[in-house]
Write an enzyme that holds these catalytic residues in place. Structure first.
Site, mmCIF file in Angstrom:
data_model
loop_
_atom_site.group_PDB
_atom_site.id
_atom_site.type_symbol
_atom_site.label_atom_id
_atom_site.label_comp_id
_atom_site.label_asym_id
_atom_site.label_seq_id
_atom_site.Cartn_x
_atom_site.Cartn_y
_atom_site.Cartn_z
ATOM 1 N N GLU A 59 -4.146 0.860 -1.224
ATOM 2 C CA GLU A 59 -4.300 0.757 0.222
ATOM 3 C C GLU A 59 -4.072 2.161 0.775
ATOM 4 O O GLU A 59 -3.052 2.786 0.455
ATOM 5 C CB GLU A 59 -3.255 -0.216 0.792
ATOM 6 C CG GLU A 59 -3.472 -0.445 2.259
ATOM 7 C CD GLU A 59 -2.432 -1.354 2.898
ATOM 8 O OE1 GLU A 59 -1.638 -1.980 2.167
ATOM 9 O OE2 GLU A 59 -2.424 -1.416 4.146
ATOM 10 N N ARG A 284 6.063 -3.404 -12.324
ATOM 11 C CA ARG A 284 5.878 -2.100 -11.694
ATOM 12 C C ARG A 284 6.894 -1.111 -12.242
ATOM 13 O O ARG A 284 7.926 -1.476 -12.767
ATOM 14 C CB ARG A 284 5.930 -2.181 -10.173
ATOM 15 C CG ARG A 284 7.084 -2.902 -9.577
ATOM 16 C CD ARG A 284 6.799 -3.324 -8.134
ATOM 17 N NE ARG A 284 6.522 -2.208 -7.261
ATOM 18 C CZ ARG A 284 5.477 -2.171 -6.433
ATOM 19 N NH1 ARG A 284 4.617 -3.153 -6.387
ATOM 20 N NH2 ARG A 284 5.305 -1.149 -5.637
ATOM 21 N N LYS A 294 5.970 3.002 -0.573
ATOM 22 C CA LYS A 294 5.333 3.884 0.396
ATOM 23 C C LYS A 294 6.054 3.838 1.744
ATOM 24 O O LYS A 294 6.113 4.840 2.444
ATOM 25 C CB LYS A 294 3.863 3.496 0.552
ATOM 26 C CG LYS A 294 3.021 4.009 -0.603
ATOM 27 C CD LYS A 294 1.546 3.787 -0.377
ATOM 28 C CE LYS A 294 1.145 2.418 -0.850
ATOM 29 N NZ LYS A 294 -0.303 2.198 -0.833
HETATM 30 P P1 ATP Z 1 4.086 0.428 -2.515
HETATM 31 O O1 ATP Z 1 4.968 -0.745 -2.793
HETATM 32 O O2 ATP Z 1 4.578 1.693 -3.087
HETATM 33 O O3 ATP Z 1 3.700 0.565 -1.104
HETATM 34 P P2 ATP Z 1 1.679 -0.925 -3.052
HETATM 35 O O4 ATP Z 1 1.599 -1.908 -4.159
HETATM 36 O O5 ATP Z 1 1.779 -1.502 -1.716
HETATM 37 O O6 ATP Z 1 2.807 0.124 -3.364
HETATM 38 P P3 ATP Z 1 -1.054 -0.220 -3.259
HETATM 39 O O7 ATP Z 1 -1.774 0.860 -2.587
HETATM 40 O O8 ATP Z 1 -1.379 -1.611 -2.904
HETATM 41 O O9 ATP Z 1 0.465 0.064 -3.045
HETATM 42 O O10 ATP Z 1 -1.117 -0.043 -4.832
HETATM 43 C C1 ATP Z 1 -2.299 0.144 -5.535
HETATM 44 C C2 ATP Z 1 -2.105 -0.334 -6.933
HETATM 45 O O11 ATP Z 1 -1.017 0.333 -7.544
HETATM 46 C C3 ATP Z 1 -1.786 -1.805 -6.974
HETATM 47 O O12 ATP Z 1 -2.587 -2.392 -7.971
HETATM 48 C C4 ATP Z 1 -0.335 -1.871 -7.324
HETATM 49 O O13 ATP Z 1 -0.075 -3.013 -8.055
HETATM 50 C C5 ATP Z 1 -0.140 -0.596 -8.122
HETATM 51 N N1 ATP Z 1 1.234 -0.117 -7.986
HETATM 52 C C6 ATP Z 1 1.904 0.164 -6.856
HETATM 53 N N2 ATP Z 1 3.165 0.542 -7.106
HETATM 54 C C7 ATP Z 1 3.312 0.501 -8.449
HETATM 55 C C8 ATP Z 1 4.394 0.784 -9.348
HETATM 56 N N3 ATP Z 1 5.589 1.164 -8.898
HETATM 57 N N4 ATP Z 1 4.174 0.635 -10.670
HETATM 58 C C9 ATP Z 1 2.973 0.257 -11.127
HETATM 59 N N5 ATP Z 1 1.924 -0.018 -10.344
HETATM 60 C C10 ATP Z 1 2.076 0.099 -9.015
HETATM 61 MG MG MG Z 2 -0.017 -3.265 -2.161
#
Ligand code: ATP
Ligand code: MG
Length: 584
Positions: A59, A284, A294
């Site tokens: 995102e 994760r 984020k």
């Molecule tokens: P955050 O919690 O940091 O805001 P998010 O999951 O909301 O992360 P996205 O932009 O949706 O952020 O993430 C894109 C991809 O990266 C998704 O498929 C998510 O599952 C993966 N991802 C995000 N954070 C991690 C992490 N700490 N370890 C592994 N994969 C991750």
């Molecule tokens: Mg997400």
């Protein structure tokens, strides 16, 4: 030497381990884990016609962090390994938090990590029309309805983990009325928050995600790509599975928190009769001494705790890059941590170990003095300069040698002198002799002090002209070797010495109320005026060096100029990981 058993795979943490257990280890470049196990089975059964097609779906509401790198390496790595494809897709369904700057940084970061999506760069917003059509299809089939309840009321009606929800009074609205209202929602007739479109599933389902989840909300907001074309926006849970379906993804790899959402994605795709990928969840990445969401990273930026998303203390890809990390070191880290289905926290020392290991092989050695102390060689001719031959990298003779100027007045590291040293201190002290790297042996004859403060401001030494290059003709032993610079030739530079951003290993779990900001490390950045050898004149932004005995440094890509070099310390030489490893 071995990490924990992870879903049938043992992770080799230590590269040079011996012993019989190594025999059963898969080669490190052909990782096997439970995800690849699923893919192997699907390939055997011909489930997706032999296709492997993954995607990385960020995102664009922030910069990518090292956790995202894990997901990127996994998705693009799998595609490469199986000769499949991987898409880069922006999940841009939330116009209020998304920005073009984030899109650009993400594209830049994924490419920098070494991955390529050819022409498969997609945006969820490109599918808005199709998603809308799908929603109409569900509504027409009596599987979605327009609800007039407020967001608050919807939440209250949802029930609890132990008790069922309550059906909305709008739930049994006639299909025609739903279609009409949904169309008018899109046309902009209603105010933000006044209505939603919900799936009609089961308000008593034990899985809360299935209790008539909201599919569309009204939001009169400008979208970074679609402008003001839309005033209804799809919710994540409605949109995400559709995006994968539309792109023909075979394996939708996501993090564990979406496990409970899978039945909903399944329900949507079945209700639509649409193509259906296989979702697979993994744990994760969490890392010690940092935060990895984020939202929290944005807070650090907005509240000025760091200089920006690319501050070298941030766990973002941009921050790590500016700090001096290489794409290879990050990929190697992601390989080593493996993929599991249970949450765990990885020691940041492993990440540091990866970059140290790489730079030890690749980074040229140079001399730099962080806290200078003047050293004058009384018996060295005034005005004379010699060029000393210095080895560029003892790990790689092919990197050759360079000349380093030597003269009567030098700078040495303040820490390399002690007036009253303990026995184990092998460096300089009154009456002691040390070797100046690549140069001569010198003996300290006097320490000149500031009369008022008592601080040592200059050392007076003599040198032995017979010891050029560091050997002693009479075979006398000298234990210590220290680095130095010729004061007249040294270049002044700014160095930024980074330490961990937080003082505790788990800043995300700080006691209620205090928040993670209460455990910020006040000493995470120390700036010093240092000196470096003249061979570094004009060093290119991003260039990496080992400052002998001190650590790895990288020319700052934002602030360094030809007039004033700025170096970021990537990591000190001391390897905490190696110590931990010994205990394993
Ligand atoms: P955050 O919690 O940091 O805001 P998010 O999951 O909301 O992360 P996205 O932009 O949706 O952020 O993430 C894109 C991809 O990266 C998704 O498929 C998510 O599952 C993966 N991802 C995000 N954070 C991690 C992490 N700490 N370890 C592994 N994969 C991750
Ligand atoms: Mg997400």
């Amino acid at each position: 030497m071995w990490g924990p058993a992870i879903e049938g795979r043992r992770v080799l943490i230590h590269g040079s381990g011996g012993g019989p257990s190594d025999m059963t280890t898969p080669a490190p470049d052909v990782p096997t884990d439970f995800i690849r196990g699923i893919i192997n089975r699907d390939l055997e059964s011909g489930r997706f016609g032999g296709r492997v097609h993954t995607r990385f779906p960020p995102e664009p509401n922030g910069y990518l962090h090292i956790g995202h790198a894990k997901s990127i390496c996994l998705n693009f790595g799998i595609a490469a390994q199986y000769g499949g494809l991987s898409n880069l897709r922006f999940d841009d369904t939330n116009p209020t938090k998304e920005e073009e700057e984030y899109v650009q940084s993400i594209i830049d970061n994924v490419r920098w990590l070494g991955f390529d999506w050819d022409d498969r760069l997609y945006f969820a917003s490109d599918y808005f029309e199709q998603m809308y059509d799908y929603a109409v299809q569900l509504t027409r089939a009596g599987k979605a309805y327009v609800d007039d309840l407020s967001a608050d009321e919807v939440r209250k009606h949802r029930g609890t983990l132990t008790g069922p929800g309550t059906e909305s009074p709008c739930r049994n609205r006639p299909v025609e009325e739903n279609l009409d209202l949904f169309e008018r929602m899109r046309a902009g007739e209603f105010e933000d928050g006044s209505r939603v479109l919900r799936a009609k599933i089961d308000m008593a389902s034990p899985n809360l995600n299935l209790r008539d989840p909201v599919m569309y909300r009204i939001l009169h907001a400008e979208h970074h790509r679609t402008g003001d074309k839309w005033c209804v926006y799809p919710m994540y849970d409605w949109a995400h599975g559709l995006e994968d379906s539309i792109e023909g993804i075979t394996h939708s790899i996501c993090t564990l928190e979406f496990e409970d959402h899978r039945p909903l994605y399944d329900w949507f795709l079945e209700a639509l009769g649409a193509y259906h990928p296989q979702q697979i969840e993994f744990a994760r990445l969490n890392l010690t001494y940092t935060v990895m969401s984020k939202r929290k990273l944005l807070q650090l930026v907005e509240r000025g705790h760091v200089s920006g998303w690319d501050d070298p203390r941030m766990p973002t890809i941009s921050g790590l890059r500016r700090r001096g990390y290489t794409p290879e070191s990050i990929r190697s880290f992601c390989d080593r941590i493996g993929v599991a289905k249970t949450d765990s926290t990885v020691d940041v020392a492993l990440l540091e170990h990866c970059i140290r290991e790489e730079l030890n092989k690749s980074a040229p050695r140079v001399m730099g003095v962080l806290r200078p102390l003047r050293l004058v060689i009384d018996n060295y001719p005034e005005g004379q300069t010699e060029e000393m031959d210095a080895v560029n990298n003892p790990e790689d003779p092919g990197m050759g040698t360079r000349k380093v100027p030597f003269s009567r007045v030098l700078y040495i590291e303040r820490d390399d002198f002690r007036e009253d040293p303990p026995k184990e201190f092998h460096r300089l002290a009154p009456g002691r002799e040390v070797r100046l790297r690549y140069a001569y042996l010198v003996t300290c004859v006097d320490a000149v002090k500031d009369e008022r403060t008592g601080e040592v401001v200059e050392l007076r030494c003599t040198y032995d002209p017979q010891t050029r290059g560091g050997s002693t003709p009479d075979g006398r032993k000298v234990k210590g070797t220290i680095h130095w610079l010729s004061a007249a030739h040294a270049l002044e530079a700014e160095v930024r010495l980074y330490d961990r951003l937080f003082t505790v290993a788990n800043p995300g779990e700080v006691v209620e109320g205090a928040g993670f900001e209460s455990v910020l490390n006040p000493g995470s950045l120390e700036t010093a005026t240092a000196y470096v050898e003249p061979s570094l004149a004009g060093a290119a932004p991003g260039a990496r060096y080992q400052f002998e005995r001190l650590g790895y440094f990288c020319v700052d890509s934002a602030d360094s100029t030809a007039e004033r070099l700025v170096f970021n310390r990537t990591i000190a030489l001391r390897d905490t990981w190696a110590k931990i490893e010994k205990r394993l």
